[in-house]
Design an enzyme around this catalytic site. Structure first.
Site, PDB file in Angstrom:
ATOM      1  N   SER A 195       2.885  -1.019  -6.433  1.00 26.46           N
ATOM      2  CA  SER A 195       3.929  -1.937  -5.972  1.00 26.46           C
ATOM      3  C   SER A 195       3.954  -3.180  -6.850  1.00 26.46           C
ATOM      4  O   SER A 195       2.931  -3.555  -7.447  1.00 26.46           O
ATOM      5  CB  SER A 195       3.653  -2.347  -4.518  1.00 26.46           C
ATOM      6  OG  SER A 195       4.536  -3.370  -4.100  1.00 26.46           O
TER       7      SER A 195
ATOM      8  N   TYR B 283      -2.021  -6.277   2.015  1.00 25.38           N
ATOM      9  CA  TYR B 283      -1.213  -5.252   1.347  1.00 25.38           C
ATOM     10  C   TYR B 283      -1.277  -5.414  -0.169  1.00 25.38           C
ATOM     11  O   TYR B 283      -1.466  -4.432  -0.912  1.00 25.38           O
ATOM     12  CB  TYR B 283       0.230  -5.336   1.827  1.00 25.38           C
ATOM     13  CG  TYR B 283       1.154  -4.361   1.141  1.00 25.38           C
ATOM     14  CD1 TYR B 283       1.036  -2.996   1.372  1.00 25.38           C
ATOM     15  CD2 TYR B 283       2.144  -4.807   0.265  1.00 25.38           C
ATOM     16  CE1 TYR B 283       1.883  -2.091   0.733  1.00 25.38           C
ATOM     17  CE2 TYR B 283       2.998  -3.911  -0.364  1.00 25.38           C
ATOM     18  CZ  TYR B 283       2.859  -2.553  -0.129  1.00 25.38           C
ATOM     19  OH  TYR B 283       3.703  -1.662  -0.768  1.00 25.38           O
TER      20      TYR B 283
END
Length: 262
Positions: free
Chosen positions: A142, A155
């Site tokens: 990501s 995250y």
């Protein structure tokens, strides 16, 4: 069409929806057989039926929770004699909360799915790829692994770990005919945000950056069996991540208001 995929076998985790589902269809369009893994076997069976009817290729489905190592190992016992040409580690999730609002068991689960599960899947597939001197491992990371922002500390940490794991693995297998690629997308319009951001405000705030899963899947499939280090989307956001690497203090000061849009 990616002719290199024809007749190959592609294993996709997190394939019951979103990007994973779109990858399954795109690989099938290119005449690759697909092995689909997710927690929801019902959704997988629906996708299997549709793909087989449309493309006439072989689809195998397995119900596996990537966050549970014992389920991954049981899955391995079922596929240990199958040749896997491509592994796409797509399963993962996030929750946008401050550290103080994040229970430790939630953080632990995120690491189990996003990092330990990904590593375990790679470890069970890798020996056969090395033996056949070919293969491609795609790890869905990501932009959050490159740009740290508030309310995503855990995250972002998991995705940063995926990036470093991917970089190390690429060097470890570079003499074995195996390609290793990290995919770093920005926000994708999938059900990821139903868990990550229950308020729905984040997608509204970053609307112009939101990617479509079909477009991301297309770009990934086109790069299969090529020496591609990273796929970074959208391009302008990746420019921001490069600038952040070079000038983190400036970016954190200038981007403070934008970072708090979660």
């Amino acid at each position: 069409m990616n002719q290199r995929l024809q007749g190959k076998t592609v294993l996709i985790t997190g394939a019951s929806g979103g990007l994973g589902e779109r990858l399954a269809y795109r690989c099938a369009e290119n005449q690759a057989n697909v092995i689909l893994v997710a927690r929801s076997i019902h959704k997988l069976e629906q996708i299997k039926k549709d793909i087989e009817e449309k493309y006439g290729i072989q689809v195998t489905t397995y119900q596996v929770d990537i966050g549970k190592q014992e389920e991954i190992l049981r899955f391995y016992d079922q596929i240990k004699d199958v040749t896997i040409d491509v592994l796409i580690n797509n399963a993962g999730y996030g929750v946008f909360k401050t550290l103080l609002d994040s229970p430790i068991d939630e953080a632990e689960k995120m690491f189990r799915v996003n990092v330990i599960g990904l590593i375990t899947m790679t470890k069970i597939v890798l020996p056969k790829m090395i033996a056949q001197n070919s293969g491609h491992i795609i790890n869905i990371a990501s932009q959050a692994g490159k740009i740290a922002t508030p309310k995503s500390s855990i995250y972002s940490a998991t995705k940063s770990a995926v990036l470093k794991f991917t970089d190390s693995l690429r060097m470890e297998v570079q003499q074995s005919g195996i390609f290793v690629t990290a995919v770093n997308p920005g926000p994708i319009a999938t059900n990821f945000f139903e868990v990550a951001d229950e308020s729905g405000e984040y997608l509204k705030n970053v609307g112009r950056w939101v990617l479509q899963p079909n477009d991301v899947a297309d770009k990934i499939v086109k790069k299969l069996f090529t020496s591609t280090r990273e796929i970074n989307l959208p391009r302008l956001m990746n420019v921001g991540s490069i600038f952040y690497t070079l000038f983190p203090t400036i970016v954190e000061k200038v981007g403070k208001k934008a970072f708090f849009k979660k």
